[in-house]
Structures are given as C-alpha cells and as structure tokens.
Design an enzyme around this catalytic site. Structure first.
Site, PDB file in Angstrom:
ATOM      1  N   GLU A   1      -1.431  -8.955   3.246  1.00 42.09           N
ATOM      2  CA  GLU A   1      -1.904 -10.298   5.037  1.00 42.09           C
ATOM      3  C   GLU A   1      -3.105  -9.751   5.415  1.00 42.09           C
ATOM      4  OE1 GLU A   1      -1.893  -5.835   5.673  1.00 42.09           O
ATOM      5  OE2 GLU A   1      -0.871  -6.489   3.928  1.00 42.09           O
TER       6      GLU A   1
ATOM      7  N   CYS B   1       0.345  -1.287  -0.137  1.00 41.99           N
ATOM      8  CA  CYS B   1       0.153   0.063  -0.028  1.00 41.99           C
ATOM      9  C   CYS B   1       0.722   1.378  -0.103  1.00 41.99           C
ATOM     10  CB  CYS B   1      -0.217  -0.092   1.409  1.00 41.99           C
ATOM     11  SG  CYS B   1      -2.082   0.793   0.866  1.00 41.99           S
TER      12      CYS B   1
ATOM     13  N   HIS C   1      -3.514  -5.613   0.293  1.00 44.73           N
ATOM     14  CA  HIS C   1      -3.345  -5.281   1.816  1.00 44.73           C
ATOM     15  C   HIS C   1      -2.761  -6.919   1.459  1.00 44.73           C
ATOM     16  CE1 HIS C   1      -2.636  -1.517   3.947  1.00 44.73           C
ATOM     17  NE2 HIS C   1      -3.557  -1.423   3.275  1.00 44.73           N
TER      18      HIS C   1
END
Length: 238
Positions: A221, A116, A219
C-alpha cells in the site's frame, strides 16, 4: 460489480482534534489502495461479540475480499512459543478476530491478501511458526530500521507464480519494496514460498490452487504499484 473489501484494523489509544481516547483505526493508505483499483474499503476492528466465530462468518458473508493488515506482533502463545524479550505489545483480541476471519474466508473461498503482520497471522493459523526477532538471525535491522520508518529491501521473486504475475515477473532483477518488521515467517504449512530478501528472509507466500490467497511481508500500500490490491479486487469481482 464494485467489490466490498474488508480491512482489519487496530484498536488503540489515539489522539485527534480535542480527543484522546480508544479508537478503531488504520493508516488511510490501505483504503486509498483499495479505492485506486476499484474496490470499496470497510474497516473490521476486533469484535466484542460473544461468539467471535459467528461474528466473523456474518462479516465475511457480506464481503467480496479480505485484507489482513499490518500491526503489532502476533502473540507467541498462538504458536506455542515463549516470548522473546523483543516480542511485545501483542493484541490477543486482534489475533483471535483475524484468525476467525481467515477461517470464515476459507469456508467461503473468499480472496485474501495478507500484509506484513497479516502474512504472519496467516502462517500461524496454518500451524506455522515465526522468527520472533529477525535481527538475531540476519545480523542487521534493515527490515525495520527504527520506529515509524520503513526499510528499503530488495526482493527476489519465484517466476511463474501468482505473485510474479501481479507485480510484474521480476525474478531476475528483483523488486524493491518497503517494509517494517522485526519478525518473520519460519514455517508456513500449506503455503508455497514465493519471494525472498537478499538475506534469505521469506518475504511472500501464496496458497496453491485457483483461490487468491497471497501474503507479503512488505507494505504494498506504500508503493505506487498496487498490483497486489488490483489482483485482490479483480479476484473479488470474479
């Protein structure tokens, strides 16, 4: 070997337990993603060392891989632009620190993943520029619907790229990702564009060559698929 992966961190006012004070922090999902694929995470908050460049070289000499994490807007002064009314809250200390870390990582040919804001920092460091408020360009706020919420975005991948090999080559059917950003990369010298949202927004870029140097606007994650982190840790292990 078990690779040591640096994660850049926020320095913010925070509350927990009985405390309300300045803290160095990062959502735990980053560290969990690194641990899930065999790495050991370590947080890298902005430094107060007299020489940021020296501190960055010292830190990077002890790392096997680096993640430039998400966070606040990049200062428009880093790419010689006037601030848009919606560009706010940038952290000069973090911009300076992360650019120094990227310089040191390049010297050591260290594997790097940008997430990001991390993608935006990598583009700006290379001499690129940003779209400061994406809704002005695309006419909607799907990439960051509201504070504290992720947008669900479909992404088209360029086939035959490092990115496609990491997340599965879905250049035809596309990839669903979670994102939260109101800015985007406009120019990215030295990087190849490798993924786009349906509205044309650039969602990923990678450096050519053997070195692992990949950046995504979303993102990873936050997804069960941690292929990008697995790729970073494997490159760090090599």
């Amino acid at each position: 070997m078990t690779p040591l992966i640096g994660l850049t961190a926020y320095r913010e006012q925070a509350r927990w337990g009985v405390w309300d004070t300045r803290a160095d922090l990062l959502p735990e999902v980053y560290a969990r993603a690194v641990e899930a694929v065999g790495g050991v995470p370590v947080l890298l908050p902005p430094t107060t060392h007299p020489s940021v460049e020296e501190a960055a070289r010292l830190v990077v000499s002890r790392l096997d891989g680096l993640v430039i994490s998400g966070g606040a807007d990049v200062s428009p002064h880093q790419y010689a632009a006037e601030p848009h009314p919606r560009t706010r809250g940038w952290r000069d200390d973090r911009d300076t620190w992360e650019i120094a870390l990227l310089d040191a990582a390049e010297e050591r040919v260290l594997p790097v993943l940008g997430v990001c804001r991390g993608m935006q920092v990598m583009a700006v460091r290379a001499g690129g520029t940003l779209e400061q408020h994406l809704p002005d360009e695309v006419g909607h706020e799907q990439h960051g619907p509201s504070p504290g919420e992720f947008g669900e975005v479909g992404v088209r991948l360029a086939s035959g790229t490092r990115l496609a090999s990491l997340v599965g080559d879905r250049s035809v059917e596309g990839l669903g990702v979670r994102c939260h950003h109101h800015q985007a990369v406009r120019e990215h010298p030295g990087f190849a564009p490798v993924a786009w949202a349906e509205d044309g927004t650039l969602e990923a870029m990678e450096a050519p060559g053997a070195r692992f140097c990949v950046a995504v606007q979303w993102h990873p994650e936050m997804l069960a698929d941690v292929g990008l982190f697995a790729g970073l840790v494997e490159a760090a292990r090599r």
